[in-house]
Design a protein around this motif. Structure first.
Motif, mmCIF file in Angstrom:
data_model
loop_
_atom_site.group_PDB
_atom_site.id
_atom_site.type_symbol
_atom_site.label_atom_id
_atom_site.label_comp_id
_atom_site.label_asym_id
_atom_site.label_seq_id
_atom_site.Cartn_x
_atom_site.Cartn_y
_atom_site.Cartn_z
ATOM 1 N N SER A 1 0.833 -1.192 0.000
ATOM 2 C CA SER A 1 0.000 0.000 0.000
ATOM 3 C C SER A 1 0.871 1.246 0.000
ATOM 4 O O SER A 1 1.958 1.260 0.563
ATOM 5 C CB SER A 1 -0.898 0.005 1.235
ATOM 6 N N THR A 2 0.378 2.304 -0.635
ATOM 7 C CA THR A 2 1.101 3.563 -0.624
ATOM 8 C C THR A 2 0.484 4.544 0.370
ATOM 9 O O THR A 2 0.756 5.735 0.306
ATOM 10 C CB THR A 2 1.122 4.190 -2.029
ATOM 11 N N ALA A 3 -0.374 4.058 1.268
ATOM 12 C CA ALA A 3 -0.976 4.915 2.284
ATOM 13 C C ALA A 3 0.128 5.605 3.081
ATOM 14 O O ALA A 3 1.119 4.972 3.456
ATOM 15 C CB ALA A 3 -1.856 4.096 3.209
ATOM 16 N N PRO A 4 -0.026 6.918 3.357
ATOM 17 C CA PRO A 4 1.030 7.623 4.078
ATOM 18 C C PRO A 4 1.184 7.168 5.537
ATOM 19 O O PRO A 4 2.260 7.289 6.106
ATOM 20 C CB PRO A 4 0.609 9.089 3.998
ATOM 21 N N PHE A 5 0.105 6.671 6.136
ATOM 22 C CA PHE A 5 0.144 6.167 7.499
ATOM 23 C C PHE A 5 -0.470 4.782 7.530
ATOM 24 O O PHE A 5 -1.462 4.531 6.849
ATOM 25 C CB PHE A 5 -0.665 7.067 8.454
ATOM 26 N N ARG A 6 0.115 3.920 8.335
ATOM 27 C CA ARG A 6 -0.439 2.575 8.513
ATOM 28 C C ARG A 6 -0.345 2.208 9.986
ATOM 29 O O ARG A 6 0.619 2.564 10.663
ATOM 30 C CB ARG A 6 0.327 1.553 7.675
ATOM 31 N N TYR B 1 8.994 2.792 5.116
ATOM 32 C CA TYR B 1 8.276 3.415 6.225
ATOM 33 C C TYR B 1 9.227 3.784 7.344
ATOM 34 O O TYR B 1 10.338 3.259 7.442
ATOM 35 C CB TYR B 1 7.209 2.464 6.791
ATOM 36 N N PHE C 1 4.807 5.489 9.070
ATOM 37 C CA PHE C 1 4.454 6.442 8.035
ATOM 38 C C PHE C 1 5.443 6.332 6.887
ATOM 39 O O PHE C 1 6.594 5.932 7.076
ATOM 40 C CB PHE C 1 4.382 7.873 8.583
ATOM 41 N N SER C 2 4.979 6.666 5.688
ATOM 42 C CA SER C 2 5.845 6.551 4.516
ATOM 43 C C SER C 2 6.908 7.625 4.572
ATOM 44 O O SER C 2 6.740 8.668 5.188
ATOM 45 C CB SER C 2 5.033 6.668 3.228
ATOM 46 N N GLY C 3 8.045 7.286 3.966
ATOM 47 C CA GLY C 3 9.135 8.249 3.909
ATOM 48 C C GLY C 3 10.235 7.971 4.890
ATOM 49 O O GLY C 3 10.756 8.900 5.498
ATOM 50 N N THR D 1 13.296 10.364 6.158
ATOM 51 C CA THR D 1 13.024 11.791 5.943
ATOM 52 C C THR D 1 12.900 12.527 7.234
ATOM 53 O O THR D 1 12.805 11.990 8.274
ATOM 54 C CB THR D 1 11.719 11.995 5.138
#
Length: 166
Positions: free
Chosen positions: A2-7, A97, A161-163, A166
């Motif tokens: 999934s590319t959801a920003p939060f999981r 993530y 969270f994605s990224g 970062t």
């Protein structure tokens, strides 16, 4: 993936106490608990760390503790909860993530978590590269295996969270 920003993921871990008189040391929340009865397990039996690992793996869509650290892997025998958390953090980051936070609820009649709560949170946070960790505890008023003093359970929720990086 999934590319959801939060999981969000949920994890559970349960271990029985070692037999009375065993030399096994209790490891809980990446800390040694002198004078407490140890937990049986292939690794160190740290239900707090293991539940957190399961929650992180679930959140990142990476399976569960058994698929990553199966008991068929002799190199994991005696592994510490801190080592496992660090390894899982690496897997979460490889999947794109970063760990947002982890909340762990311990279920059992003992040990008394309150006096060492902050120490547990700091030790688990360190193993997770500084991610926020909160620990709470509950008894079961004498009900079930935890209430009868046969073992401990850990339940965790994790946010990733994605990224990563970062």
């Amino acid at each position: 993936m999934s590319t959801a920003p939060f999981r969000v993921g949920t994890g559970v871990d349960v271990h029985a106490y070692a037999p009375e008189g065993s030399a096994r040391v209790l490891m809980l929340g990446c800390l040694e608990w002198p004078g407490e009865r140890g937990i049986e397990g292939h690794s160190d039996g740290d239900v707090a760390a293991h539940a957190a690992c399961n929650a992180l793996l679930s959140a990142a869509g990476l399976g569960d503790l058994g698929s990553v650290f199966g008991t068929d892997r002799p190199q994991m025998a005696g592994a510490s909860g801190a080592q496992m958390l660090d390894h899982v953090r690496g897997l979460v980051e490889q999947a794109g993530y970063a760990v947002g936070n982890v909340a762990v609820q311990l279920v059992g009649a003992r040990p008394r978590v309150g006096p060492r709560r902050q120490e547990m949170e700091a030790a688990m946070s360190q193993a997770l590269g500084g991610a926020s960790v909160s620990v709470s505890a509950a008894t079961t008023d004498g009900l079930g295996f935890t209430g009868r003093g046969e073992g401990l359970a850990g339940i965790a929720t994790a946010l990733v969270f994605s990224g990563a990086g970062t």
